[in-house]
Design an enzyme around this catalytic site. Structure first.
Site, PDB file in Angstrom:
ATOM      1  N   ILE A  15       0.817  -1.221   0.000  1.00  0.00           N
ATOM      2  CA  ILE A  15       0.000   0.000   0.000  1.00  0.00           C
ATOM      3  C   ILE A  15       0.847   1.267   0.000  1.00  0.00           C
ATOM      4  O   ILE A  15       0.328   2.379  -0.043  1.00  0.00           O
ATOM      5  CB  ILE A  15      -0.952   0.027   1.215  1.00  0.00           C
ATOM      6  CG1 ILE A  15      -0.162  -0.078   2.531  1.00  0.00           C
ATOM      7  CG2 ILE A  15      -1.999  -1.057   1.099  1.00  0.00           C
ATOM      8  CD1 ILE A  15      -1.032   0.074   3.771  1.00  0.00           C
ATOM      9  N   GLY A  16       2.168   1.124   0.052  1.00  0.00           N
ATOM     10  CA  GLY A  16       3.000   2.316   0.039  1.00  0.00           C
ATOM     11  C   GLY A  16       4.463   1.960  -0.076  1.00  0.00           C
ATOM     12  O   GLY A  16       4.880   0.832   0.207  1.00  0.00           O
ATOM     13  N   GLU A  17       5.260   2.954  -0.511  1.00  0.00           N
ATOM     14  CA  GLU A  17       6.700   2.739  -0.629  1.00  0.00           C
ATOM     15  C   GLU A  17       7.432   4.053  -0.473  1.00  0.00           C
ATOM     16  O   GLU A  17       7.019   5.080  -1.029  1.00  0.00           O
ATOM     17  CB  GLU A  17       7.050   2.109  -1.972  1.00  0.00           C
ATOM     18  CG  GLU A  17       8.542   1.824  -2.135  1.00  0.00           C
ATOM     19  CD  GLU A  17       8.861   1.113  -3.448  1.00  0.00           C
ATOM     20  OE1 GLU A  17      10.041   0.806  -3.670  1.00  0.00           O
ATOM     21  OE2 GLU A  17       7.928   0.887  -4.248  1.00  0.00           O
ATOM     22  N   GLY A  18       8.505   4.032   0.314  1.00  0.00           N
ATOM     23  CA  GLY A  18       9.346   5.200   0.481  1.00  0.00           C
ATOM     24  C   GLY A  18      10.761   4.880   0.064  1.00  0.00           C
ATOM     25  O   GLY A  18      11.050   3.804  -0.469  1.00  0.00           O
ATOM     26  N   GLY A  19      11.664   5.796   0.288  1.00  0.00           N
ATOM     27  CA  GLY A  19      13.041   5.583  -0.107  1.00  0.00           C
ATOM     28  C   GLY A  19      13.701   4.477   0.690  1.00  0.00           C
ATOM     29  O   GLY A  19      14.613   3.806   0.213  1.00  0.00           O
ATOM     30  N   MET A  20      13.212   4.243   1.943  1.00  0.00           N
ATOM     31  CA  MET A  20      13.877   3.308   2.827  1.00  0.00           C
ATOM     32  C   MET A  20      13.083   2.025   3.052  1.00  0.00           C
ATOM     33  O   MET A  20      13.659   0.992   3.373  1.00  0.00           O
ATOM     34  CB  MET A  20      14.115   3.987   4.183  1.00  0.00           C
ATOM     35  CG  MET A  20      14.928   3.185   5.171  1.00  0.00           C
ATOM     36  SD  MET A  20      15.112   4.053   6.736  1.00  0.00           S
ATOM     37  CE  MET A  20      13.459   3.951   7.379  1.00  0.00           C
ATOM     38  N   ALA A  21      11.770   2.096   2.896  1.00  0.00           N
ATOM     39  CA  ALA A  21      10.944   0.951   3.281  1.00  0.00           C
ATOM     40  C   ALA A  21       9.730   0.799   2.376  1.00  0.00           C
ATOM     41  O   ALA A  21       9.348   1.723   1.652  1.00  0.00           O
ATOM     42  CB  ALA A  21      10.498   1.103   4.734  1.00  0.00           C
ATOM     43  N   VAL A  23       5.589  -0.539   2.582  1.00  0.00           N
ATOM     44  CA  VAL A  23       4.515  -0.732   3.551  1.00  0.00           C
ATOM     45  C   VAL A  23       3.461  -1.673   2.955  1.00  0.00           C
ATOM     46  O   VAL A  23       3.037  -1.508   1.809  1.00  0.00           O
ATOM     47  CB  VAL A  23       3.856   0.612   3.945  1.00  0.00           C
ATOM     48  CG1 VAL A  23       2.771   0.377   4.992  1.00  0.00           C
ATOM     49  CG2 VAL A  23       4.898   1.580   4.475  1.00  0.00           C
ATOM     50  N   ASP A 132      11.167  15.266  12.058  1.00  0.00           N
ATOM     51  CA  ASP A 132      10.813  15.238  10.630  1.00  0.00           C
ATOM     52  C   ASP A 132       9.311  15.428  10.441  1.00  0.00           C
ATOM     53  O   ASP A 132       8.653  14.675   9.717  1.00  0.00           O
ATOM     54  CB  ASP A 132      11.270  13.913  10.019  1.00  0.00           C
ATOM     55  CG  ASP A 132      11.349  13.992   8.489  1.00  0.00           C
ATOM     56  OD1 ASP A 132      11.348  15.116   7.954  1.00  0.00           O
ATOM     57  OD2 ASP A 132      11.409  12.932   7.845  1.00  0.00           O
TER      58      ASP A 132
END
Length: 646
Positions: A15-21, A23, A132
């Site tokens: 359901i999601g994606e960032g630079g580090m992880a 989801v 942050d």
């Protein structure tokens, strides 16, 4: 997706994606509930420091239980998979809401801001600083509940993130505080600054500072003044704008003391809106057109009737059986000012309604004579009464030592203020001579039976011959007859003068400026310049505002005009001896007439290499900034036309 972690977490869909992880929506088979699981990307699992930070700081965040914080249920590792189990939030990311709907209605922005402040308050009380805070880290449920996520988790570095030593995250560049940009001390007020930026973006639809690269934006946070939101979007309440500007003050101590204080200030904006209506705000009306600003319009079931000089009358009813509330314009203004200053309005309104005379703040009378104090109190409608006469080494004879009520106390008009008056220092007690002139100091020393000891001269901003320090100190019990040594100010150093700004002046005008300042022209030279016209001063040996010996000569360079266009190359030697770590990241940023660009972006270097020589190519004049591990190690001006770096 059939993968199950720890024998209980079934991964269902990404359901999601960032630079580090990444989801995943998952199901907790043990508790039969849906959760969100954040899994560290495989390429980061070899970074033991990052993995350790991922685990420890997530465990700290798991201790936070608050409706405005995304709950962290579990942290674990299975094989090479590092994961965090979190509350699954059905809704939208605030950054998407702003992108799709911004600018947001100010009431909606206030509501979200209050909720974020509430979540931060919980974290701060548990000694956790987010570092942050940004719209990307705030989830808003379908019911309008704002929840902060990613508490204290080290973020992957991308083109919108700045890091500090050892890859610790300092924050996202568009939202982080000036102290984070400097790599300075970060505390709860840093989160408050970031929340202020989020509030700014919600009500205007844009961030206050933006640029070509993170370093440029970071410098803006440190140096540039923020454009007030009302200059971008009309209809923003002045009170709300004051809150945003206070939260984003560049000096930490000038911001709200706590997230609770900011939350209370935001609540007060809602309260004033309910009292005086939206019409109190300029440029609010149909279609955004301005209309007369009338804070005394009818608000819901309360009919507010202007009555100059009258106090609130809650007793009479109109024909419809509704109570009339009489508030004059002064008191409406007082409520608005109170909100701007973040004063709890409930107490203020209670005072306005219940008191016709109002309270008066008692001034500080210490050090004043009875005559001076009497005049000051009479202007405020207060009275003075002389109390005891007491010995005191700090205040001279006849000056007020103490008072009752104390300074800043709130009293009614006509209150009597009783003061104690100094009889001077008691015999055997050293008088206070600091701040006195030399003659007054000698007089006091002899008056109290002491002798003048060694008198020396020291540097100070105080006027010449003013006492800076004394030995023994004021108030010490010393037998009369002993010597008292003291130091007097030498005053301003007349041998030094301030260097004037000469850039852009003709040589003749520069000579006049130098002569007036007590300086002379030294050697002159010529060089090409794209900034200064032929005949203008393009460089001065000593920078404007610097202190310099009177009579000194100053070398100058005069522009001969522009040179043929085209980039030029300049050599720069970078000394690695100032690097704090044996292995560090090198970033080199060049700004010239064509813009700002990075020569190196976090390239790894070894301190033992000693140094490195770079060839910088550019046009006209500009600057070069060298960073070791994101800390500025070198910043110089570059003249690509002449090949100078200074």
């Amino acid at each position: 997706m059939s993968r199950v972690l720890a024998g209980r977490y079934e991964l269902l869909e990404q359901i999601g994606e960032g630079g580090m992880a990444v989801v995943y929506k998952s199901r907790d088979k043990l508790l039969n509930r849906y959760v969100a699981i954040k899994i560290l990307k495989p390429e980061f699992t070899k970074d033991l420091k990052l993995v350790d930070s991922f685990k420890k700081e997530s465990q700290a965040a798991a201790s936070l239980v608050h409706p405005n914080i995304v709950g962290v249920y579990d942290v674990g590792r299975e094989g090479n998979i590092n994961y965090i189990v979190m509350e699954l939030v059905e809704g939208k990311i605030l950054s998407d809401i702003i992108k799709e709907e911004g600018p947001l209605d100010y009431k909606r922005a206030i509501n979200i801001g209050q909720q974020i402040a509430a979540g931060l308050s919980c974290a701060h009380k548990n000694h956790i600083i987010h570092k942050d805070v940004k719209p990307h880290n705030v989830l808003v449920t379908n019911d309008g509940v704002a929840k902060i996520t990613d508490f204290g988790i080290a973020k992957f570095v991308d083109n919108a993130t700045i890091v500090g030593n050892a890859d610790t995250v300092m924050g996202s560049v568009h939202y982080f505080s000036p102290e984070q940009a400097r790599g300075g001390y970060v505390d709860e007020k840093s989160d408050i600054y970031s929340l202020g930026i989020v509030m700014y973006e919600m009500v205007t639809g844009k961030v206050p500072f933006d640029g070509d690269n993170p370093v440029t934006v970071a410098l803006m946070h440190m140096n540039n003044e923020m454009v007030p939101p009302s200059q971008i979007v009309s209809g923003i309440p002045p009170v709300l704008e004051q809150i945003i500007m206070k939260a984003t003050d560049k000096i930490q101590v000038n911001r709200f003391k706590s997230a609770d204080e900011m939350m209370e200030a935001l609540k007060n904006v809602d309260l004033i809106s309910s009292i005086v209506g939206d019409s109190v705000y300029l440029h609010r009306g149909n279609g955004g057109n301005s209309r007369p600003n009338n804070p005394l319009e009818k608000v819901e079931d309360r009919e507010i009737i202007p009555a100059e000089g009258e106090i609130v009358d809650m007793g009479k009813k109109n024909k419809n059986g509704k109570k009339k509330v009489r508030l004059n314009k002064v008191k409406i203004t007082a409520i608005v000012i109170a909100l701007i200053c973040a004063i709890p309005v409930s107490g203020l309104i209670y005072h306005l309604i219940s008191s016709s005379g109002g309270e008066i703040t008692v001034p500080d009378l210490s050090g004043k004579t009875v005559t001076e104090a009497t005049e000051e109190l009479e202007k405020l409608g207060l009275n003075l009464e002389e109390g005891d006469k007491v010995y005191d080494s700090e205040y001279d004879e006849g000056q007020i030592v103490s008072q009752d009520p104390d300074a800043d106390s709130k009293v009614k008009k006509g209150k009597v203020v009783t003061v104690s008056i100094s009889k001077g220092a008691k015999e055997g007690t050293v008088p206070n001579i600091v701040g006195k002139s030399y003659d007054d100091a000698v007089y006091l020393i002899k008056k109290y039976g002491y002798e003048v000891g060694d008198v020396t001269i020291g540097e100070s901003d105080l006027p010449k011959d003013t006492v800076i320090t004394q030995t023994p100190e004021a108030g010490d019990e010393v037998k009369p007859g002993r010597s008292i040594d003291f130091v007097v100010s030498a005053g301003e150093d007349e041998s030094k003068v301030t260097m004037p700004k000469l850039l852009g002046l003709t040589l003749e005008k520069a000579k006049e400026e130098l002569k007036e300042a007590g300086l002379t022209v030294g050697a002159t030279d010529e060089g090409t310049s794209d900034v200064y016209s032929a005949g203008q001063i393009m460089w001065q040996q000593i920078g404007a505002g610097e202190s310099v010996e009177k009579g000194a000569s100053v070398n100058l360079k005069i522009s001969s005009g522009t040179e043929a266009s085209g980039p030029k190359t300049v050599a720069l030697n970078i000394d690695f001896s100032d690097a704090k770590n044996l292995v560090f990241f090198l970033t080199v940023t060049v700004s010239d007439e064509s813009g700002t660009r990075n020569i190196f972006t976090r390239d790894q270097r070894l301190k033992e290499q000693g140094s490195e020589e770079l060839s910088l190519t550019g046009t006209g004049q500009g600057t070069v900034t060298v960073l070791f591990d994101n800390e500025v190690a070198l910043k110089k001006n570059v003249n690509f036309n002449t090949g100078e770096i200074y």
